[in-house]
Design a protein around this motif. Structure first.
Motif, mmCIF file in Angstrom:
data_model
loop_
_atom_site.group_PDB
_atom_site.id
_atom_site.type_symbol
_atom_site.label_atom_id
_atom_site.label_comp_id
_atom_site.label_asym_id
_atom_site.label_seq_id
_atom_site.Cartn_x
_atom_site.Cartn_y
_atom_site.Cartn_z
ATOM 1 N N MET A 1 0.850 -1.209 0.000
ATOM 2 C CA MET A 1 0.000 0.000 0.000
ATOM 3 C C MET A 1 0.879 1.250 0.000
ATOM 4 N N ASN A 2 0.442 2.234 -0.738
ATOM 5 C CA ASN A 2 1.112 3.535 -0.787
ATOM 6 C C ASN A 2 1.200 4.134 0.639
ATOM 7 N N ALA A 3 2.374 4.713 0.974
ATOM 8 C CA ALA A 3 2.619 5.193 2.345
ATOM 9 C C ALA A 3 1.629 6.290 2.753
ATOM 10 N N ASN A 4 1.283 7.173 1.813
ATOM 11 C CA ASN A 4 0.352 8.263 2.119
ATOM 12 C C ASN A 4 -1.059 7.730 2.364
ATOM 13 N N VAL A 5 -1.490 6.797 1.528
ATOM 14 C CA VAL A 5 -2.821 6.181 1.701
ATOM 15 C C VAL A 5 -2.874 5.468 3.053
ATOM 16 N N HIS A 6 -1.814 4.720 3.342
ATOM 17 C CA HIS A 6 -1.718 4.006 4.617
ATOM 18 C C HIS A 6 -1.828 4.974 5.798
ATOM 19 N N GLU A 7 -1.075 6.059 5.736
ATOM 20 C CA GLU A 7 -1.062 7.046 6.816
ATOM 21 C C GLU A 7 -2.456 7.661 7.019
ATOM 22 N N LEU A 8 -3.100 7.998 5.910
ATOM 23 C CA LEU A 8 -4.443 8.615 5.994
ATOM 24 C C LEU A 8 -5.473 7.634 6.555
ATOM 25 N N LEU A 9 -5.397 6.376 6.129
ATOM 26 C CA LEU A 9 -6.332 5.359 6.647
ATOM 27 C C LEU A 9 -6.103 5.142 8.144
ATOM 28 N N ASN A 10 -4.840 5.119 8.540
ATOM 29 C CA ASN A 10 -4.520 4.942 9.960
ATOM 30 C C ASN A 10 -5.029 6.128 10.792
ATOM 31 N N GLN A 11 -4.833 7.340 10.266
ATOM 32 C CA GLN A 11 -5.329 8.536 10.961
ATOM 33 C C GLN A 11 -6.854 8.502 11.103
ATOM 34 N N GLN A 12 -7.524 7.922 10.097
ATOM 35 C CA GLN A 12 -8.991 7.913 10.102
ATOM 36 C C GLN A 12 -9.543 7.068 11.252
ATOM 37 N N ILE A 13 -8.805 6.053 11.673
ATOM 38 C CA ILE A 13 -9.216 5.274 12.856
ATOM 39 C C ILE A 13 -9.393 6.237 14.030
ATOM 40 N N ASN A 101 -12.953 12.180 1.508
ATOM 41 C CA ASN A 101 -12.622 12.596 0.136
ATOM 42 C C ASN A 101 -11.117 12.678 -0.080
ATOM 43 N N ASP A 102 -10.394 13.158 0.926
ATOM 44 C CA ASP A 102 -8.927 13.254 0.817
ATOM 45 C C ASP A 102 -8.290 11.866 0.698
ATOM 46 N N ILE A 103 -8.799 10.914 1.468
ATOM 47 C CA ILE A 103 -8.242 9.545 1.375
ATOM 48 C C ILE A 103 -8.567 8.970 -0.003
ATOM 49 N N TYR A 104 -9.795 9.206 -0.441
ATOM 50 C CA TYR A 104 -10.216 8.713 -1.763
ATOM 51 C C TYR A 104 -9.313 9.287 -2.858
ATOM 52 N N ALA A 105 -9.033 10.570 -2.775
ATOM 53 C CA ALA A 105 -8.186 11.228 -3.782
ATOM 54 C C ALA A 105 -6.785 10.625 -3.790
ATOM 55 N N ALA A 106 -6.254 10.343 -2.602
ATOM 56 C CA ALA A 106 -4.917 9.741 -2.496
ATOM 57 C C ALA A 106 -4.913 8.329 -3.089
ATOM 58 N N ALA A 107 -5.976 7.574 -2.826
ATOM 59 C CA ALA A 107 -6.088 6.212 -3.363
ATOM 60 C C ALA A 107 -6.241 6.246 -4.888
ATOM 61 N N TYR A 108 -7.008 7.205 -5.351
ATOM 62 C CA TYR A 108 -7.229 7.377 -6.806
ATOM 63 C C TYR A 108 -5.907 7.685 -7.513
ATOM 64 N N THR A 115 -8.785 0.088 -2.177
ATOM 65 C CA THR A 115 -9.093 1.090 -1.143
ATOM 66 C C THR A 115 -10.251 1.977 -1.593
ATOM 67 N N MET A 116 -10.286 2.319 -2.869
ATOM 68 C CA MET A 116 -11.399 3.126 -3.381
ATOM 69 C C MET A 116 -12.723 2.393 -3.178
ATOM 70 N N GLN A 117 -12.723 1.093 -3.473
ATOM 71 C CA GLN A 117 -13.952 0.314 -3.306
ATOM 72 C C GLN A 117 -14.364 0.248 -1.828
ATOM 73 N N PHE A 118 -13.379 0.068 -0.945
ATOM 74 C CA PHE A 118 -13.640 0.089 0.501
ATOM 75 C C PHE A 118 -14.269 1.432 0.904
ATOM 76 N N LEU A 119 -13.711 2.521 0.361
ATOM 77 C CA LEU A 119 -14.170 3.866 0.738
ATOM 78 C C LEU A 119 -15.532 4.229 0.154
ATOM 79 N N ASP A 120 -15.942 3.535 -0.900
ATOM 80 C CA ASP A 120 -17.243 3.835 -1.523
ATOM 81 C C ASP A 120 -18.369 3.840 -0.490
ATOM 82 N N TRP A 121 -18.340 2.850 0.417
ATOM 83 C CA TRP A 121 -19.362 2.759 1.461
ATOM 84 C C TRP A 121 -19.371 4.028 2.318
ATOM 85 N N PHE A 122 -18.178 4.537 2.631
ATOM 86 C CA PHE A 122 -18.072 5.727 3.481
ATOM 87 C C PHE A 122 -18.506 6.999 2.751
#
Ligand code: MG
Length: 169
Positions: A1-13, A101-108, A115-122
C-alpha cells in the motif's frame, strides 16, 4: 500500500474514535438538560462512529498493514443552547466528509482500486450523515421553541435503535 494512503487510513481510525467521543459529549449535554431522546440518538451515533473506526482498523489488518493507535482528543465544542450542539454535528460531518474525500483522492492517485472500493461505502455514509445532521437542525428550527413540540421530537428520537453497519469486512 502507498505510504500516504496508509497514513491517511490509519489517521482515520483516530478521527472516527474522536467522532464517537464527540457524539458521546453531545449525548451527555442532552442528558444533563433532560432531553433523553436526543441523548439516546447521539449515544447510538457514538456507537456507529466506533463501528466506523473498527472498519478502518479491520481494513488495514486485512491488508496486512501496520496499525498505530494515537491518543484521542478531548471533545472541544462549547454549547450554550441545543441548536449549538446540532450545528456542531453538521460542521463535524462536513469535516469528516472532507477527510474521506482526501483519502479517496490519495487512493485514486495511486490507482489503489481496492481502497477506493472500501471507501465507496463511506462516501455514501457521509451523504447520509450530513442529511441526518441537517434534518436535526431543521426539526429544531421548526419545533424547538415550543415545549410540547420539543417533547414530541424528543420522543421521536428516543425510538432510534442501534443497527450494525451494512459494510462487513
Ligand atoms: Mg463516521
Amino acid at each position: 500500500m502507498n505510504a500516504n494512503v496508509h497514513e491517511l487510513l490509519n489517521q482515520q481510525i483516530n478521527k472516527e474514535f474522536y467522532s464517537a467521543y464527540l457524539y458521546l459529549d453531545f449525548s451527555n449535554y442532552f442528558e444533563d438538560v433532560g432531553l433523553d431522546g436526543f441523548a439516546n440518538w447521539y449515544k447510538i451515533q457514538a456507537q456507529e462512529e466506533r463501528d466506523h473506526a473498527m472498519l478502518f482498523y479491520q481494513y488495514l489488518q486485512n491488508e496486512s498493514q501496520k496499525v498505530t493507535l494515537e491518543a484521542i482528543a478531548k471533545p472541544d465544542k462549547e454549547f450554550t443552547c441545543h441548536m449549538d450542539v446540532l450545528k456542531a454535528g453538521l460542521e463535524h460531518e462536513k469535516y469528516v466528509t472532507s477527510l474521506i474525500n482526501d483519502i479517496y483522492a490519495a487512493a485514486y492517485e495511486d490507482k489503489d482500486f481496492r481502497t477506493m472500493q472500501f471507501l465507496d461505502w463511506f462516501v455514501k455514509e457521509q451523504g447520509e450523515e450530513e442529511t441526518n445532521a441537517n434534518d436535526m437542525i431543521t426539526k429544531m428550527e421548526l419545533f424547538g421553541s415550543d415545549p410540547r413540540s420539543l417533547y414530541m421530537l424528543n420522543q421521536e428520537l428516543s425510538a432510534r435503535v442501534y443497527t450494525a453497519p451494512s459494510l462487513v469486512l
